[in-house]
Each structure stands twice: as structure tokens, then as C-alpha cells.
Design a protein around this motif. Structure first.
Motif, PDB file in Angstrom:
ATOM      1  N   LEU A 224       0.807  -1.206   0.000  1.00 38.82           N
ATOM      2  CA  LEU A 224       0.000   0.000   0.000  1.00 38.82           C
ATOM      3  C   LEU A 224       0.848   1.267   0.000  1.00 38.82           C
ATOM      4  O   LEU A 224       0.309   2.368  -0.036  1.00 38.82           O
ATOM      5  N   LYS A 227      -0.135   3.376  -2.744  1.00 40.05           N
ATOM      6  CA  LYS A 227      -1.554   3.309  -3.048  1.00 40.05           C
ATOM      7  C   LYS A 227      -2.333   4.288  -2.179  1.00 40.05           C
ATOM      8  O   LYS A 227      -1.880   4.713  -1.125  1.00 40.05           O
ATOM      9  N   PHE A 229      -5.650   4.674   0.200  1.00 33.93           N
ATOM     10  CA  PHE A 229      -6.582   3.807   0.903  1.00 33.93           C
ATOM     11  C   PHE A 229      -7.355   4.594   1.951  1.00 33.93           C
ATOM     12  O   PHE A 229      -6.836   5.504   2.591  1.00 33.93           O
ATOM     13  N   ASP A 264      -8.377  -0.557  -9.223  1.00 36.34           N
ATOM     14  CA  ASP A 264      -7.267  -1.280  -8.613  1.00 36.34           C
ATOM     15  C   ASP A 264      -6.319  -0.371  -7.836  1.00 36.34           C
ATOM     16  O   ASP A 264      -5.345  -0.849  -7.268  1.00 36.34           O
ATOM     17  N   TYR A 267      -7.987   1.313  -1.967  1.00 35.02           N
ATOM     18  CA  TYR A 267      -8.260   0.217  -1.043  1.00 35.02           C
ATOM     19  C   TYR A 267      -9.037   0.723   0.164  1.00 35.02           C
ATOM     20  O   TYR A 267      -9.079   1.918   0.443  1.00 35.02           O
ATOM     21  N   VAL A 269      -9.058  -0.215   4.280  1.00 33.96           N
ATOM     22  CA  VAL A 269      -8.374  -0.957   5.338  1.00 33.96           C
ATOM     23  C   VAL A 269      -9.176  -0.851   6.629  1.00 33.96           C
ATOM     24  O   VAL A 269      -9.468   0.255   7.098  1.00 33.96           O
ATOM     25  N   ASN A 299      -9.660  -8.563  -2.690  1.00 34.72           N
ATOM     26  CA  ASN A 299      -8.282  -8.085  -2.873  1.00 34.72           C
ATOM     27  C   ASN A 299      -8.150  -6.578  -2.717  1.00 34.72           C
ATOM     28  O   ASN A 299      -7.066  -6.026  -2.905  1.00 34.72           O
ATOM     29  N   ARG A 300      -9.263  -5.915  -2.421  1.00 34.40           N
ATOM     30  CA  ARG A 300      -9.231  -4.465  -2.235  1.00 34.40           C
ATOM     31  C   ARG A 300      -9.546  -4.065  -0.790  1.00 34.40           C
ATOM     32  O   ARG A 300      -9.430  -2.907  -0.438  1.00 34.40           O
ATOM     33  N   VAL A 301     -10.005  -5.014   0.003  1.00 36.30           N
ATOM     34  CA  VAL A 301     -10.353  -4.741   1.394  1.00 36.30           C
ATOM     35  C   VAL A 301      -9.433  -5.552   2.300  1.00 36.30           C
ATOM     36  O   VAL A 301      -9.287  -6.765   2.136  1.00 36.30           O
ATOM     37  N   ILE A 302      -8.813  -4.882   3.243  1.00 39.57           N
ATOM     38  CA  ILE A 302      -7.817  -5.498   4.117  1.00 39.57           C
ATOM     39  C   ILE A 302      -8.295  -5.440   5.551  1.00 39.57           C
ATOM     40  O   ILE A 302      -8.756  -4.392   6.024  1.00 39.57           O
TER      41      ILE A 302
END
Length: 418
Positions: A224, A227, A229, A264, A267, A269, A299-302
Motif C-alpha cells: 500500500l 496506493k 486507501f 485497482d 483500497y 483498510v 483483494n481491495r479490502v484489508i
């Protein structure tokens, strides 16, 4: 009144010194009393896990004593309130009869059950911090549950009224307190929770999440770094309405698949307190994972659990925005953390955030609906300059109104006047 001595011997009793807003407040309260004058502080609790706590309670900065924890926290996942009251009373009995200490002041929060014991068997002045009336934090879905709560609610009101002084965390909570405890004549005083900005500034960042269980790392958070988020920090409890953030993120992603920010690149989190001993934590985390998979966003949420301060610091300083979804939260310290980190905050337009987040200036206050939150997500991403400006405004607001020094001074004044 407590004599204006150079040193006061103060005991603080808190049910579970884990990681949460109430726990952060009580730790800051202890640090505040310790920093002003030469007050001697001892913290008592029924549960303290060095792996799941704020570092000040495990690194020797604060003296923490564990007592009363031998009584179970629940009986077959029921009677949690009764068990918590019993554990609180057992801890109080230890302080009174077996600690070998005589305290000038005893500070309690969350559970008021043992206040009469301190009034009856000691000369201590009692300060009670009411985060929110417990009677309003439980569901009453059955006749048995309603009957079960009647004596508990009456007991809560009676014991709360025995304190020398009651503090609450917001004007919102003060109004709820007066509505809930109609037989109590004395009005509580407001002492806002704060951000310990000095500790925040000293905390090192870490994006090493190797302590996370593999099944909770849907992607490696280290990726990340470059990225954008959104960040939600809350315990994995249904009342925190984390699903609202997830649902809104799904709508936001759907609306922006062909926009300037690709799907993509962004994200969501989730990071929060998680206790395997609490059934709801385990169930709700799995519910959120299943929902993310249903949306095709696995694959986008952690999901991160029980992060430490260094990890939290990195997340706050590197997110694009903090998301705060609990409705009618009595205060909520997390928005202040996001604001001090220089990030805009998207929060619900009720409860505590009305007193911390300034709509359009330090973030966005939204109706707790998927549509409104998704629209706010869009504003953050599509107007980065304004988002940055709101972050600057938020940090200034925390410095002006929610910092450690005035909190400690106000608290010390309250204690000296008991």
C-alpha cells in the motif's frame, strides 16, 4: 475537599486495559494526573494483556495491578454485565482491604458498582467518568432480558449517584446522562478525551504487519506504500457499523471503475481491536470478510486485527481519509487521531463527531447511509487539494481544543476540588 498537597495518592480502577477509546482515555487520565504535580498513580484492572494494550501500561510508565480477574468474564457467553460487576467489586475489595494503600482519590469508569464500597469503607473521594450510561448499551429483545435489566439499571443509577463528581466525555453524553438518570440532581461536568500529541509525535511508524494472522492479510499491506486507501479504525463489533463503510466503498468502486482513479488503485483498510475470547469479534470479522468476497473486493479490502501503536501510526499518516461509522457514539477518539494525522474525516452526523469534526472544514459529516458515505468518498478522491486543506484544518483544531496540556490542567483542577 481534598487538601491541596504536593502529592495525592490516586487509584484508578478500569475493567479491562485493552485497546479502545475508553482505554485510551483512562490511560491519558492517568498520565495527566501524574504529569501535574507529583501525584502517585496506581492503576487497577481485572484484565491486562501485555500483547493487547497501550504501551504506557506495559512499559513501566504506569503502575498497573491486576486483580479480580479470577472470576469469569461470562458464563456460557451470557451474564456478561453481572460478571463484569462482580469482577469490579472484587477488584474494589482488594484495593480497600488488601492493597495496603490509603488513597486520597479513587477514579473509576465504565462500571459504577463499587463506588458505594469506597464511600462506605474509605475516606477516599470518588471521581466517576461516565463514557455512556450502560443501560443504553444493551439490547432488550425479550421479556426476560427486560426484567433482567431492571435491577441492574436501578443499581447503576444509585451507584453512579454515590460519586463525589461525575465526568462525561461530551455534551451529547451529558444530555443522555440527564435523560437516563432522572433521579440524580447533580449535573456531570464535560471533560473531553484528547490526543496525547507529544506521544503521537514520538511514535515511530511501522508498516511491518508480519504479526497478523495470514488469513487476515488479504493482501500484503506493505504494497500500500504507493496506493491510496481509506482507513477505518474500530473494534470488530456490529454496533460500530463497519458494514456501512464496506457497503459505501463497494458503491464508490462501482461508480469509479472508469473514472480518473481506477478500481485497482484504491483500497479500504479495517484495523481494530480483536479479542478471540469475545464471540462477537470473531463472528463479525468473518461476516465482513464474507461480504467483501460477495462484492468481489476481497483483494481491495484489508482486515488487520489488534494493531500496535507503530502500525496504527503508519496507517493514519498514509491513508487518504479516515472513516468513522458508529452512530450515536458518545464521543469517539478516532476522529481526533485522524485529524491530528492531517487527514480529512468522514463521520456520521450524530453523537460525538458533531463536537469534533467540522463539516466541510475538517471533513464531512454524513447521514449514516451508503449513498451519503459513498458521495463523501468521491469528494475526497476527486478534490485532493481540498482534502489536504481539511487535513491541515483538522490538525489545528486538535491542537487548539483536544491536546494533552489543557486536559491535564483541567483534570487536576477537578481532582483538587473534590
Amino acid at each position: 475537599m481534598v487538601k491541596d498537597e504536593k502529592e495525592l495518592n490516586i487509584a484508578i480502577l478500569h475493567p479491562d486495559l485493552g485497546i479502545g477509546g475508553a482505554e485510551r482515555l483512562i490511560v491519558d487520565l492517568a498520565l495527566g494526573l501524574k504529569s501535574v504535580g507529583n501525584n502517585r498513580i496506581t492503576m487497577y484492572t481485572s484484565r491486562h494483556d501485555p500483547k493487547r494494550c497501550f504501551k504506557e501500561t506495559s512499559n513501566g510508565e504506569l503502575d498497573v495491578q491486576v486483580t479480580g480477574g479470577y472470576f469469569p468474564r461470562h458464563i456460557f457467553n451470557r451474564f456478561m454485565v453481572i460478571c463484569a460487576i462482580i469482577r469490579n467489586i472484587l477488584a474494589a475489595l482488594y484495593i480497600i482491604f488488601f492493597s495496603g494503600q490509603k488513597y486520597d482519590v479513587v477514579v473509576l469508569d465504565q462500571i459504577s458498582a463499587s463506588i458505594p464500597l469506597f464511600k462506605l469503607f474509605t475516606n477516599s473521594k470518588v471521581l466517576f467518568y461516565c463514557h455512556f450510561p450502560d443501560k443504553l448499551l444493551t439490547s432488550r429483545t425479550s421479556l426476560i432480558k427486560r426484567l433482567y435489566r431492571i435491577p441492574i439499571d436501578l443499581f447503576e443509577e444509585f451507584t453512579t449517584g454515590c460519586a463525589n463528581q461525575v465526568l462525561v466525555n461530551s455534551n451529547f453524553t451529558s444530555s443522555i446522562y440527564k435523560q437516563s438518570f432522572k433521579h440524580l440532581k447533580n449535573s456531570p461536568s464535560v471533560l473531553y478525551p484528547i490526543i496525547n500529541t507529544n506521544e503521537f509525535d514520538k511514535t515511530k511508524q511501522s508498516h511491518n504487519f508480519s504479526n497478523q494472522p495470514i488469513e487476515n492479510n488479504l493482501i500484503n499491506p506493505i504494497k500500500l506504500d504507493d496506493k491510496e486507501f481509506f482507513l477505518s479504525i474500530n473494534r470488530y463489533e456490529r454496533k460500530k457499523d463497519l458494514k456501512l463503510a464496506l457497503d459505501a466503498f463497494s458503491v464508490f468502486i462501482s461508480n469509479n471503475e472508469s473514472g480518473s482513479k481506477g478500481k485497482d488503485e484504491i483500497y479500504l483498510v479495517f484495523a481494530g481491536g480483536y479479542d478471540t475470547g469475545l464471540k462477537e469479534n470473531v463472528e463479525h470479522l468473518q461476516e465482513l470478510k464474507d461480504k467483501a468476497k460477495e462484492y468481489g473486493l476481497e483483494n481491495r479490502v484489508i482486515f488487520l486485527i489488534t494493531i500496535n501503536e507503530e502500525q496504527k501510526q503508519w496507517l493514519l499518516l498514509n491513508c487518504c481519509c479516515l472513516i468513522y461509522t458508529p452512530s450515536f457514539e458518545h464521543f469517539g477518539i478516532t476522529p481526533l487521531e485522524g485529524m491530528y494525522a492531517g487527514k480529512p474525516v468522514i463521520a456520521v452526523n450524530n453523537g460525538g463527531p458533531l463536537e469534533t469534526v467540522v463539516d466541510g472544514k475538517t471533513g464531512y459529516l454524513c447521514n449514516p447511509t451508503v449513498k451519503d458515505f459513498a458521495n463523501a468518498f468521491n469528494k475526497i478522491i476527486n478534490d485532493p487539494n481540498n482534502s489536504k486543506k481539511m487535513g491541515v484544518n483538522g490538525k489545528q483544531r486538535v491542537n487548539d481544543k483536544f491536546s494533552f496540556k489543557p486536559f491535564a490542567q483541567n483534570l487536576n483542577t477537578i481532582v483538587k476540588k473534590l
